[in-house]
Scaffold this active site. Structure first.
Site, PDB file in Angstrom:
ATOM      1  N   ASP A   1      38.791  -0.278  -5.706  1.00  0.00           N
ATOM      2  CA  ASP A   1      37.934  -1.080  -4.820  1.00  0.00           C
ATOM      3  C   ASP A   1      36.475  -0.929  -5.271  1.00  0.00           C
ATOM      4  O   ASP A   1      36.007   0.194  -5.470  1.00  0.00           O
ATOM      5  CB  ASP A   1      38.125  -0.551  -3.389  1.00  0.00           C
ATOM      6  N   HIS A   2      35.776  -2.029  -5.437  1.00  0.00           N
ATOM      7  CA  HIS A   2      34.361  -2.014  -5.839  1.00  0.00           C
ATOM      8  C   HIS A   2      34.091  -1.204  -7.116  1.00  0.00           C
ATOM      9  O   HIS A   2      33.145  -0.393  -7.145  1.00  0.00           O
ATOM     10  CB  HIS A   2      33.459  -1.489  -4.708  1.00  0.00           C
TER      11      HIS A   2
ATOM     12  N   ASP B   1      33.012  -5.118  -9.416  1.00  0.00           N
ATOM     13  CA  ASP B   1      32.043  -5.696  -8.482  1.00  0.00           C
ATOM     14  C   ASP B   1      30.699  -5.897  -9.173  1.00  0.00           C
ATOM     15  O   ASP B   1      29.862  -5.002  -9.235  1.00  0.00           O
ATOM     16  CB  ASP B   1      31.888  -4.785  -7.257  1.00  0.00           C
TER      17      ASP B   1
ATOM     18  N   GLU C   1      33.855 -10.202  -7.248  1.00  0.00           N
ATOM     19  CA  GLU C   1      33.139 -10.631  -6.039  1.00  0.00           C
ATOM     20  C   GLU C   1      31.967 -11.520  -6.405  1.00  0.00           C
ATOM     21  O   GLU C   1      31.220 -11.239  -7.348  1.00  0.00           O
ATOM     22  CB  GLU C   1      32.654  -9.398  -5.268  1.00  0.00           C
TER      23      GLU C   1
ATOM     24  N   HIS D   1      30.035  -4.468   5.395  1.00  0.00           N
ATOM     25  CA  HIS D   1      30.740  -3.183   5.388  1.00  0.00           C
ATOM     26  C   HIS D   1      30.247  -2.300   6.537  1.00  0.00           C
ATOM     27  O   HIS D   1      29.085  -2.380   6.926  1.00  0.00           O
ATOM     28  CB  HIS D   1      30.492  -2.449   4.062  1.00  0.00           C
TER      29      HIS D   1
ATOM     30  N   ALA E   1      36.132  -6.112   6.873  1.00  0.00           N
ATOM     31  CA  ALA E   1      36.863  -6.742   7.985  1.00  0.00           C
ATOM     32  C   ALA E   1      37.003  -5.833   9.209  1.00  0.00           C
ATOM     33  O   ALA E   1      37.420  -6.311  10.268  1.00  0.00           O
ATOM     34  CB  ALA E   1      38.228  -7.206   7.509  1.00  0.00           C
TER      35      ALA E   1
ATOM     36  N   ASN F   1      40.283  -6.293   3.489  1.00  0.00           N
ATOM     37  CA  ASN F   1      39.929  -4.886   3.278  1.00  0.00           C
ATOM     38  C   ASN F   1      39.507  -4.205   4.585  1.00  0.00           C
ATOM     39  O   ASN F   1      38.622  -4.681   5.281  1.00  0.00           O
ATOM     40  CB  ASN F   1      38.750  -4.782   2.303  1.00  0.00           C
TER      41      ASN F   1
ATOM     42  N   ASP G   1      38.424  -0.332   5.904  1.00  0.00           N
ATOM     43  CA  ASP G   1      38.115   1.072   5.663  1.00  0.00           C
ATOM     44  C   ASP G   1      37.593   1.734   6.935  1.00  0.00           C
ATOM     45  O   ASP G   1      38.195   2.666   7.482  1.00  0.00           O
ATOM     46  CB  ASP G   1      37.080   1.185   4.522  1.00  0.00           C
ATOM     47  N   THR G   2      36.470   1.223   7.464  1.00  0.00           N
ATOM     48  CA  THR G   2      35.802   1.861   8.605  1.00  0.00           C
ATOM     49  C   THR G   2      36.738   2.119   9.795  1.00  0.00           C
ATOM     50  O   THR G   2      36.728   3.215  10.363  1.00  0.00           O
ATOM     51  CB  THR G   2      34.607   0.988   9.047  1.00  0.00           C
TER      52      THR G   2
END
Ligand code: G3H
Ligand code: 13P
Ligand code: ZN
Length: 283
Positions: free
Chosen positions: A81-82, A103, A133, A179, A209, A229, A231-232
Protein backbone atom coordinates in the site's frame (compact mmCIF):
# COMPACT_ATOMS: atom_id res chain seq x y z
CA UNK A 1 -5.16 -18.99 -1.50
CA UNK A 2 -2.66 -16.36 -2.65
CA UNK A 3 -3.68 -14.70 -5.94
CA UNK A 4 -2.87 -11.47 -7.76
CA UNK A 5 -4.83 -8.31 -7.08
CA UNK A 6 -5.89 -8.20 -10.73
CA UNK A 7 -7.54 -11.61 -10.53
CA UNK A 8 -9.67 -10.45 -7.59
CA UNK A 9 -10.47 -7.00 -8.98
CA UNK A 10 -11.34 -8.09 -12.51
CA UNK A 11 -14.11 -10.23 -10.97
CA UNK A 12 -15.30 -7.37 -8.75
CA UNK A 13 -15.30 -4.97 -11.73
CA UNK A 14 -17.35 -7.37 -13.87
CA UNK A 15 -19.80 -8.15 -11.08
CA UNK A 16 -20.25 -4.70 -9.50
CA UNK A 17 -18.99 -5.09 -5.96
CA UNK A 18 -15.99 -3.92 -3.92
CA UNK A 19 -13.29 -5.89 -2.14
CA UNK A 20 -12.03 -4.77 1.26
CA UNK A 21 -8.32 -3.91 1.45
CA UNK A 22 -7.28 -4.00 5.08
CA UNK A 23 -3.98 -2.72 6.51
CA UNK A 24 -2.12 -5.01 8.89
CA UNK A 25 0.99 -4.46 11.02
CA UNK A 26 1.13 -7.59 13.20
CA UNK A 27 0.01 -11.20 13.46
CA UNK A 28 -3.25 -10.45 15.25
CA UNK A 29 -4.42 -7.94 12.62
CA UNK A 30 -3.52 -10.40 9.86
CA UNK A 31 -5.33 -13.31 11.53
CA UNK A 32 -8.41 -11.14 12.07
CA UNK A 33 -8.59 -10.12 8.38
CA UNK A 34 -8.00 -13.57 6.95
CA UNK A 35 -10.39 -15.31 9.39
CA UNK A 36 -13.13 -12.77 8.61
CA UNK A 37 -12.69 -13.25 4.85
CA UNK A 38 -12.78 -17.04 5.16
CA UNK A 39 -15.90 -16.94 7.34
CA UNK A 40 -17.65 -14.59 4.90
CA UNK A 41 -16.43 -16.46 1.78
CA UNK A 42 -15.05 -13.17 0.51
CA UNK A 43 -12.00 -12.31 -1.58
CA UNK A 44 -9.74 -9.91 0.32
CA UNK A 45 -6.65 -7.70 0.14
CA UNK A 46 -4.15 -7.88 3.03
CA UNK A 47 -2.07 -4.74 2.69
CA UNK A 48 1.10 -3.37 4.23
CA UNK A 49 2.48 0.16 4.04
CA UNK A 50 6.18 1.08 4.05
CA UNK A 51 5.62 1.94 7.73
CA UNK A 52 4.45 -1.64 8.31
CA UNK A 53 7.51 -3.00 6.47
CA UNK A 54 9.89 -1.10 8.72
CA UNK A 55 7.86 -1.89 11.86
CA UNK A 56 7.46 -5.66 11.34
CA UNK A 57 10.23 -6.39 8.80
CA UNK A 58 9.81 -7.36 5.16
CA UNK A 59 10.70 -11.02 5.70
CA UNK A 60 8.52 -11.49 8.78
CA UNK A 61 5.54 -9.98 6.96
CA UNK A 62 6.25 -11.99 3.85
CA UNK A 63 6.35 -15.34 5.69
CA UNK A 64 3.32 -14.54 7.86
CA UNK A 65 1.04 -13.25 5.12
CA UNK A 66 1.92 -16.00 2.64
CA UNK A 67 1.24 -18.63 5.35
CA UNK A 68 -2.06 -16.96 6.26
CA UNK A 69 -3.13 -16.77 2.60
CA UNK A 70 -2.25 -20.41 1.99
CA UNK A 71 -4.23 -21.52 5.03
CA UNK A 72 -7.59 -20.30 3.69
CA UNK A 73 -9.69 -21.23 0.64
CA UNK A 74 -10.72 -17.66 -0.30
CA UNK A 75 -8.56 -15.58 -2.70
CA UNK A 76 -6.11 -13.33 -0.84
CA UNK A 77 -4.03 -10.60 -2.53
CA UNK A 78 -0.89 -9.63 -0.64
CA UNK A 79 -0.56 -5.94 -1.46
CA UNK A 80 1.98 -3.13 -0.95
CA UNK A 81 0.00 0.00 0.00
CA UNK A 82 1.40 3.43 -0.97
CA UNK A 83 4.77 2.15 -2.19
CA UNK A 84 6.95 5.24 -2.33
CA UNK A 85 9.82 4.12 -4.55
CA UNK A 86 10.93 1.62 -7.17
CA UNK A 87 13.28 0.09 -4.55
CA UNK A 88 10.44 -0.68 -2.13
CA UNK A 89 8.46 -2.27 -4.95
CA UNK A 90 11.46 -4.45 -5.88
CA UNK A 91 11.79 -5.62 -2.26
CA UNK A 92 8.16 -6.70 -2.31
CA UNK A 93 8.47 -8.40 -5.70
CA UNK A 94 11.42 -10.40 -4.38
CA UNK A 95 9.51 -11.43 -1.26
CA UNK A 96 6.22 -12.73 -2.62
CA UNK A 97 3.79 -9.79 -2.59
CA UNK A 98 1.17 -10.45 -5.30
CA UNK A 99 0.07 -6.84 -5.85
CA UNK A 100 1.92 -3.53 -5.47
CA UNK A 101 0.90 0.10 -5.33
CA UNK A 102 3.28 2.76 -6.54
CA UNK A 103 2.13 6.13 -5.23
CA UNK A 104 3.47 8.90 -7.44
CA UNK A 105 0.42 11.09 -6.80
CA UNK A 106 2.57 13.91 -5.36
CA UNK A 107 4.59 14.13 -8.60
CA UNK A 108 3.67 16.04 -11.76
CA UNK A 109 1.64 13.97 -14.25
CA UNK A 110 4.57 13.06 -16.54
CA UNK A 111 6.75 11.95 -13.64
CA UNK A 112 3.92 9.92 -12.11
CA UNK A 113 3.35 8.20 -15.48
CA UNK A 114 7.07 7.45 -15.95
CA UNK A 115 7.51 5.99 -12.45
CA UNK A 116 4.31 3.94 -12.70
CA UNK A 117 5.24 2.58 -16.16
CA UNK A 118 8.64 1.47 -14.81
CA UNK A 119 6.96 -0.35 -11.91
CA UNK A 120 4.37 -1.92 -14.23
CA UNK A 121 7.14 -3.32 -16.44
CA UNK A 122 8.99 -4.90 -13.50
CA UNK A 123 5.89 -6.15 -11.67
CA UNK A 124 4.23 -7.64 -14.75
CA UNK A 125 7.46 -9.49 -15.56
CA UNK A 126 7.02 -11.17 -12.14
CA UNK A 127 3.30 -11.85 -12.66
CA UNK A 128 2.32 -9.19 -10.10
CA UNK A 129 -0.37 -6.55 -10.71
CA UNK A 130 -0.11 -2.83 -10.03
CA UNK A 131 -2.16 -0.01 -8.47
CA UNK A 132 -1.28 3.65 -8.93
CA UNK A 133 -2.83 6.91 -7.74
CA UNK A 134 -3.80 10.05 -9.58
CA UNK A 135 -5.05 13.12 -7.70
CA UNK A 136 -4.44 13.98 -4.05
CA UNK A 137 -6.42 12.85 -0.99
CA UNK A 138 -7.25 15.18 1.89
CA UNK A 139 -9.20 18.45 2.02
CA UNK A 140 -12.40 17.20 3.55
CA UNK A 141 -13.80 20.61 4.44
CA UNK A 142 -17.45 20.98 3.47
CA UNK A 143 -16.82 24.32 1.85
CA UNK A 144 -13.97 23.29 -0.48
CA UNK A 145 -14.17 25.47 -3.58
CA UNK A 146 -14.55 24.21 -7.12
CA UNK A 147 -11.08 25.52 -8.00
CA UNK A 148 -9.52 23.68 -5.06
CA UNK A 149 -11.39 20.52 -6.02
CA UNK A 150 -10.12 20.74 -9.57
CA UNK A 151 -6.57 21.14 -8.32
CA UNK A 152 -6.72 18.12 -6.00
CA UNK A 153 -9.31 15.70 -7.30
CA UNK A 154 -8.56 13.33 -10.18
CA UNK A 155 -8.99 14.94 -13.57
CA UNK A 156 -10.88 12.55 -15.92
CA UNK A 157 -8.87 13.57 -19.01
CA UNK A 158 -5.56 13.06 -17.17
CA UNK A 159 -6.83 9.69 -15.93
CA UNK A 160 -7.36 8.45 -19.52
CA UNK A 161 -3.84 9.46 -20.49
CA UNK A 162 -2.37 8.08 -17.25
CA UNK A 163 -3.86 4.61 -17.74
CA UNK A 164 -3.05 4.41 -21.46
CA UNK A 165 0.59 5.40 -20.99
CA UNK A 166 1.39 3.62 -17.71
CA UNK A 167 -0.39 0.28 -18.28
CA UNK A 168 -1.57 0.23 -14.64
CA UNK A 169 -4.08 -2.50 -13.64
CA UNK A 170 -6.25 -0.56 -11.14
CA UNK A 171 -6.36 3.13 -10.37
CA UNK A 172 -6.85 4.98 -7.06
CA UNK A 173 -8.65 8.27 -7.53
CA UNK A 174 -9.25 11.34 -5.36
CA UNK A 175 -12.96 12.24 -5.04
CA UNK A 176 -13.12 13.78 -1.56
CA UNK A 177 -11.95 11.16 0.94
CA UNK A 178 -8.99 11.61 3.29
CA UNK A 179 -6.76 9.30 5.32
CA UNK A 180 -7.30 9.09 9.09
CA UNK A 181 -10.15 10.49 11.19
CA UNK A 182 -12.51 13.03 9.62
CA UNK A 183 -13.19 16.36 11.30
CA UNK A 184 -16.36 17.04 9.29
CA UNK A 185 -18.56 14.81 7.12
CA UNK A 186 -16.84 13.72 3.91
CA UNK A 187 -18.78 14.52 0.74
CA UNK A 188 -17.80 12.49 -2.30
CA UNK A 189 -17.77 13.82 -5.86
CA UNK A 190 -19.93 11.07 -7.39
CA UNK A 191 -20.24 12.74 -10.80
CA UNK A 192 -16.47 12.71 -11.16
CA UNK A 193 -16.35 9.02 -10.20
CA UNK A 194 -19.10 8.21 -12.71
CA UNK A 195 -17.24 9.96 -15.54
CA UNK A 196 -13.90 8.35 -14.72
CA UNK A 197 -15.38 4.84 -14.44
CA UNK A 198 -17.24 5.14 -17.74
CA UNK A 199 -14.13 6.45 -19.50
CA UNK A 200 -11.72 3.87 -18.09
CA UNK A 201 -13.92 0.77 -17.68
CA UNK A 202 -11.43 -0.81 -15.26
CA UNK A 203 -11.20 -1.48 -11.48
CA UNK A 204 -11.17 1.76 -9.46
CA UNK A 205 -9.83 2.12 -5.89
CA UNK A 206 -11.07 4.29 -2.99
CA UNK A 207 -8.57 5.25 -0.27
CA UNK A 208 -9.35 6.83 3.10
CA UNK A 209 -12.66 4.99 3.45
CA UNK A 210 -12.70 4.77 7.28
CA UNK A 211 -15.41 7.07 8.61
CA UNK A 212 -17.26 7.41 5.29
CA UNK A 213 -21.00 6.74 5.84
CA UNK A 214 -22.54 3.49 4.57
CA UNK A 215 -24.83 5.19 2.04
CA UNK A 216 -21.91 7.01 0.37
CA UNK A 217 -19.92 3.78 0.27
CA UNK A 218 -22.82 1.93 -1.37
CA UNK A 219 -23.30 4.69 -3.92
CA UNK A 220 -19.57 4.74 -4.72
CA UNK A 221 -19.69 0.97 -5.30
CA UNK A 222 -22.74 1.31 -7.55
CA UNK A 223 -20.74 3.83 -9.62
CA UNK A 224 -17.73 1.54 -10.00
CA UNK A 225 -15.45 1.47 -6.93
CA UNK A 226 -14.00 -2.07 -6.64
CA UNK A 227 -11.31 -1.88 -3.93
CA UNK A 228 -11.85 -0.02 -0.67
CA UNK A 229 -8.98 0.70 1.72
CA UNK A 230 -9.63 0.60 5.46
CA UNK A 231 -6.95 1.23 8.05
CA UNK A 232 -8.04 3.75 10.71
CA UNK A 233 -11.24 1.92 11.70
CA UNK A 234 -9.26 -1.30 12.25
CA UNK A 235 -6.66 0.49 14.35
CA UNK A 236 -9.52 1.91 16.45
CA UNK A 237 -11.23 -1.49 16.79
CA UNK A 238 -7.94 -2.91 18.14
CA UNK A 239 -6.91 -0.07 20.45
CA UNK A 240 -10.44 0.65 21.78
CA UNK A 241 -10.64 -2.94 22.99
CA UNK A 242 -7.14 -2.82 24.53
CA UNK A 243 -8.06 0.40 26.37
CA UNK A 244 -11.34 -1.12 27.58
CA UNK A 245 -9.62 -4.23 28.96
CA UNK A 246 -6.79 -2.35 30.65
CA UNK A 247 -9.09 0.13 32.30
CA UNK A 248 -11.53 -2.57 33.45
CA UNK A 249 -8.68 -4.53 35.07
CA UNK A 250 -5.47 -2.59 35.79
CA UNK A 251 -3.82 -5.80 37.05
CA UNK A 252 -4.12 -7.79 33.80
CA UNK A 253 -0.74 -8.54 32.24
CA UNK A 254 -1.30 -11.71 30.20
CA UNK A 255 -0.94 -10.37 26.66
CA UNK A 256 -3.29 -13.00 25.30
CA UNK A 257 -6.10 -11.63 27.46
CA UNK A 258 -5.51 -8.15 26.03
CA UNK A 259 -4.72 -8.56 22.35
CA UNK A 260 -6.79 -11.76 21.89
CA UNK A 261 -10.07 -9.84 22.38
CA UNK A 262 -8.62 -6.95 20.29
CA UNK A 263 -8.16 -9.45 17.44
CA UNK A 264 -11.82 -10.50 17.80
CA UNK A 265 -12.92 -6.86 17.68
CA UNK A 266 -10.93 -6.25 14.47
CA UNK A 267 -12.42 -9.39 12.94
CA UNK A 268 -15.96 -8.14 13.69
CA UNK A 269 -15.13 -4.79 12.02
CA UNK A 270 -13.72 -6.55 8.93
CA UNK A 271 -16.89 -8.67 8.66
CA UNK A 272 -19.03 -5.51 8.87
CA UNK A 273 -17.04 -3.90 6.03
CA UNK A 274 -17.02 -7.02 3.84
CA UNK A 275 -20.84 -7.14 4.06
CA UNK A 276 -21.19 -3.40 3.38
CA UNK A 277 -18.98 -3.76 0.30
CA UNK A 278 -21.04 -6.72 -1.00
CA UNK A 279 -18.01 -9.03 -1.12
CA UNK A 280 -19.51 -11.72 1.13
CA UNK A 281 -20.22 -14.95 -0.75
CA UNK A 282 -18.22 -13.78 -3.80
CA UNK A 283 -15.26 -16.15 -3.31
O1 G3H B 1 -2.69 5.18 3.91
C1 G3H B 1 -2.31 4.35 4.69
C2 G3H B 1 -2.35 4.41 6.13
O2 G3H B 1 -3.56 4.67 6.73
C3 G3H B 1 -1.18 5.08 6.76
O3 G3H B 1 -0.46 4.04 7.21
O4 G3H B 1 0.89 4.87 9.13
O5 G3H B 1 1.33 2.65 8.04
O6 G3H B 1 1.90 4.74 6.83
P1 G3H B 1 1.02 4.09 7.83
P1 13P C 1 -8.11 5.09 6.34
O1 13P C 1 -7.03 4.98 7.36
O2 13P C 1 -8.73 6.45 6.30
O3 13P C 1 -9.07 3.99 6.43
O4 13P C 1 -7.38 4.95 4.90
C1 13P C 1 -6.84 3.73 4.55
C2 13P C 1 -6.05 3.83 3.28
O5 13P C 1 -6.37 4.53 2.35
C3 13P C 1 -4.86 2.99 3.19
O6 13P C 1 -4.21 3.15 1.97
ZN1 ZN D 1 -4.38 5.15 1.19
Amino acid sequence: MLVTGKEILDHAHKNGYAVGAFNVVNMEMLQAVVAAAEEEKAPVFVQTTEGALSYAGVEYLSVMVKKAAESVSVPVAFHLDHGGSFDTVMKCLRNGWSSVMIDGSHFALDENIALTAKVVEAAHACGVSVEAELGRLGGVEDNISVDEKDAMYTDPEEAKRFVAESGVDYLAIAIGTAHGKYKGIPKLDFDRLDTIKKDLNMPIVLHGASGVDAESIKKAISLGINKINIDTELRCAYTDKVREILSADPDVFDLRKIIGPARENVKAKVIEKIRLFGANGKA
